[in-house]
Design a protein around this motif. Structure first.
Motif, short mmCIF file in Angstrom:
data_model
loop_
_atom_site.label_atom_id
_atom_site.label_comp_id
_atom_site.label_asym_id
_atom_site.label_seq_id
_atom_site.Cartn_x
_atom_site.Cartn_y
_atom_site.Cartn_z
N SER A 15 -2.82 -7.42 3.28
CA SER A 15 -2.86 -8.88 3.28
C SER A 15 -4.17 -9.41 2.71
O SER A 15 -4.28 -10.58 2.36
N ASN A 16 -5.19 -8.53 2.63
CA ASN A 16 -6.49 -8.92 2.07
C ASN A 16 -6.90 -7.96 0.96
O ASN A 16 -6.57 -6.77 1.01
N GLU A 17 -7.62 -8.46 -0.02
CA GLU A 17 -8.08 -7.60 -1.10
C GLU A 17 -9.05 -6.54 -0.56
O GLU A 17 -9.82 -6.79 0.35
N PRO A 18 -9.00 -5.33 -1.12
CA PRO A 18 -9.90 -4.26 -0.67
C PRO A 18 -11.36 -4.61 -0.88
O PRO A 18 -11.72 -5.28 -1.85
N ASN A 19 -12.20 -4.15 0.07
CA ASN A 19 -13.65 -4.25 -0.09
C ASN A 19 -14.12 -3.02 -0.85
O ASN A 19 -14.03 -1.90 -0.35
N LEU A 20 -14.63 -3.22 -2.06
CA LEU A 20 -14.92 -2.10 -2.96
C LEU A 20 -16.41 -1.81 -3.06
O LEU A 20 -17.25 -2.70 -2.89
N TYR A 60 -2.54 9.42 3.05
CA TYR A 60 -1.51 8.41 3.30
C TYR A 60 -1.77 7.82 4.69
O TYR A 60 -1.95 8.56 5.65
N ALA A 61 -1.78 6.49 4.79
CA ALA A 61 -2.09 5.89 6.09
C ALA A 61 -1.45 4.52 6.23
O ALA A 61 -1.23 3.81 5.24
N SER A 62 -1.20 4.17 7.49
CA SER A 62 -0.72 2.83 7.85
C SER A 62 -1.54 2.38 9.04
O SER A 62 -1.56 3.05 10.08
N ALA A 63 -2.25 1.24 8.92
CA ALA A 63 -3.15 0.81 9.98
C ALA A 63 -3.51 -0.66 9.79
O ALA A 63 -3.13 -1.29 8.79
N THR A 117 1.06 -12.76 5.22
CA THR A 117 0.90 -12.57 6.66
C THR A 117 1.49 -13.73 7.44
O THR A 117 0.83 -14.37 8.25
N ASN A 118 2.76 -14.03 7.17
CA ASN A 118 3.46 -15.01 8.00
C ASN A 118 3.67 -14.42 9.38
O ASN A 118 3.74 -13.22 9.56
N CYS A 177 -2.06 -1.65 5.05
CA CYS A 177 -3.03 -2.09 6.06
C CYS A 177 -3.28 -3.59 5.95
O CYS A 177 -2.74 -4.27 5.08
N GLU A 178 -4.13 -4.09 6.87
CA GLU A 178 -4.60 -5.46 6.78
C GLU A 178 -5.94 -5.53 6.04
O GLU A 178 -6.17 -6.43 5.24
N ASN A 179 -6.81 -4.55 6.33
CA ASN A 179 -8.12 -4.51 5.67
C ASN A 179 -8.48 -3.07 5.34
O ASN A 179 -8.27 -2.17 6.15
#
Length: 355
Positions: free
Chosen positions: A176-181, A136-139, A197-198, A156-158
């Motif tokens: 705010s951005n799709e995950p890089n998979l 679990y993380a928030s960053a 991301t207002n 997260c943002e990314n």
């Protein structure tokens, strides 16, 4: 999340500034307590480890928990039988076996030797290369380069899943951005929720924030009225000339620094554990109530000849609105904590002197 990290860093800075005066290294009932500028734990510890300093290094087997706060923390051990709980600017953890890892900081790196039951992280940048059951993380930025045998839940943002990343349970991502998979994963494997991301000024007036503000305001007003009724004569008889304001701030800063350290010293003394815990709980309650108490005082200054209820309502409303403003909110909160801690200390000192 950003506000919580700022509060954590404030506590860390306070501890770092006060660390020299309280430098100590003690062992009590198999537990190790160390408070110094640079700390290196070079021996196995049967019990818990409590370390508070500038630079902290732990490289041995720990039989209990690790509780640490500082600027740089490095934990490289074959086993920590308890939990790891740290707050620091930079945290590096590479532990063969441990229970839960809970960390708040700016940059967190979990090494590839790490094997944990569950990991809970809050930071700006997170890199995970180990193995855990749940994550679990928030960053702002998260890189998953290890194995999660259970569920992964992040805000997260990314976020990037490298070629080494394996998640066997459910994956939930708010970003705010799709995950890089990596090549082994697809978006169908992820419960993805896109966050708009207002800027913060626009976000203040969302429906959920307005509801939260109103609930918080009502709770603060009710609490303020109760405090006014109980403490009107003892606490709110305030010098309206504000001639002692700077003294309250300085005394409040001293109390903010000393009280947590005093509580910890009492706790590790074993005999005074209940007293230390009670002081720590009261300390937390007072800090939580500081903006409300400051609002009552502000209302008294503005509406000195009006109905007390109006004083409480206006003062708390002003403080709550100020606490909505980005960046300014932390300054208001911090000053309110210093001012009220100083005021309460001076009131207690005057009361004791009269006795």
């Amino acid at each position: 999340m950003k506000k919580r990290i700022i509060y954590i860093f404030t506590t860390i800075v306070i501890l770092m500034f006060s660390i020299v005066a309280f430098a100590e290294d003690t062992t009590t009932s198999s537990n190790l307590f160390s408070c110094d500028s640079n700390i290196a734990v070079n021996k196995d510890v049967d019990g818990d480890v409590y370390t508070f300093g500038n630079s902290i290094s732990i490289g041995n087997i720990i039989g209990g928990d690790i509780i640490s706060a500082g600027r740089d923390i490095n934990i490289q051990s074959s086993e920590v039988k308890g939990n790891i709980r740290t707050a620091s600017q930079t945290v590096n953890i590479d532990v063969g076996r441990t229970k839960n890892i809970t960390v708040a900081g700016e940059s967190i790196n979990i090494g590839d030797k790490t094997n944990a039951n569950a990991i809970y992280l809050a930071a700006s940048d997170i890199s995970f290369k180990g193995e855990t059951n749940d994550f679990y993380a928030s960053a702002q930025t998260i890189v998953i380069d290890g194995t999660v045998n259970g569920n992964l839940n992040v805000d997260c943002e990314n976020i990037t899943f490298t070629e080494n990343a394996v998640v066997k349970g459910n994956i939930k991502v708010k970003s705010s951005n799709e995950p890089n998979l990596n090549s082994k994963m697809s978006m169908s494997d992820i419960d993805y929720e896109k966050i708009t991301t207002n800027n913060e000024e626009e976000g203040i007036f969302t429906k959920s924030n307005i509801v939260d503000f109103l609930i918080s305001l009502v709770a603060a007003i009710i609490t303020g009225l109760i405090l006014y009724v109980l403490l009107n004569k003892s606490l709110f008889g305030f010098d309206r000339k504000l001639s002692k304001s700077y003294k309250y701030l300085l005394i409040g800063l001293a109390v903010l620094i000393i009280m947590p350290i005093l509580s910890l010293l009492l706790i590790i003394s074993v005999i005074c554990v209940p007293v230390g815990i009670i002081i720590l709980i009261l300390y937390g309650i007072i800090i939580y109530l500081c903006p409300v108490i400051l609002g009552i005082i502000l209302g008294q200054l503005i509406l000195s000849k009006q109905n007390p209820i109006l004083q409480v309502l206006l003062g708390i409303l002003i403080i709550k609105v100020l606490l909505l403003i980005p960046y300014i909110s932390f300054i208001i909160w911090f000053l309110s904590v210093l001012f009220i801690l100083g005021l309460i200390t001076m009131k207690l000192y005057s009361y004791i002197c009269k006795k």
